[in-house]
Design a protein around this motif. Sequence first.
Motif: not given
Length: 266
Positions: A226-253
Amino acid sequence: MINGIWFEQGSAASTEAALVVQEGKFQLRIESDSITQTIKQGSLGDIVVSDRLGNVQRKLTFDDGSVFSTTENDAVDRYILTSYKANQFLHTLESNLSFVLVALVLTVVFAFSFFKWGVPAISTSIAEALPQKTNDVIGSHTFEFLDKYIFDESAIDEERQNEIRTHFEKKLVSSYQSQEKIDFSLYFRDWSSDGVGIPNALALPSGDIIVTDKFIELSENQNEIDSVLLHEIGHIAHRHSLKMVIQSTIVTTVIMTVTGDANGFA
């Protein structure tokens, strides 16, 4: 008077010439058979003057495409200063070591600040402004890629999977509250390298959470899971993956804009 060499348009042949400047006007003169001839005249505003770089030869291009080349950069700055103040200012900055060092420090500070705080701030603003559908599209394609190249089918029996998944939906997902609806789903996959299972859990922007067989095997009780799954829910709720994709796109550009080649920078 500014001495130099004149090139006709489209010709490599050169002729010694002199540029006479007076009251915003110019005359281009050459000497032929001991006779001085004016071959071109007009307004200083019609001349395109190249930027000054130390004492490198300067080029003055006329409206017909012909070029007057001279090493008398000080004279060019002095006599055409009123029309090209920007060039004189840039030369002053470039030829002063103190200004160069200050510019270098400011560039480093600005670059560090931009990548350290600017990029994350911009990425957060963009990620939070995008609709959930964007996350769904990214997540679905990523899941397809992982299943095709990384994961294998889970070896955990269906009963154990259903038990964990039911607990996940009733106890964990039900506790998540937000104005934006996210369809959380739990998946089980086998992830091995050279026959050795890899314990891991990861969250996709779409709301899909993947746990590996080895992770379940190493977990001693449901609370650890449960502790790990709650941690993953937090990643999704705060859109961490999407932010990382956008960051890498900005840096590459930015890198491609500055260097012209991201592969060379890498």
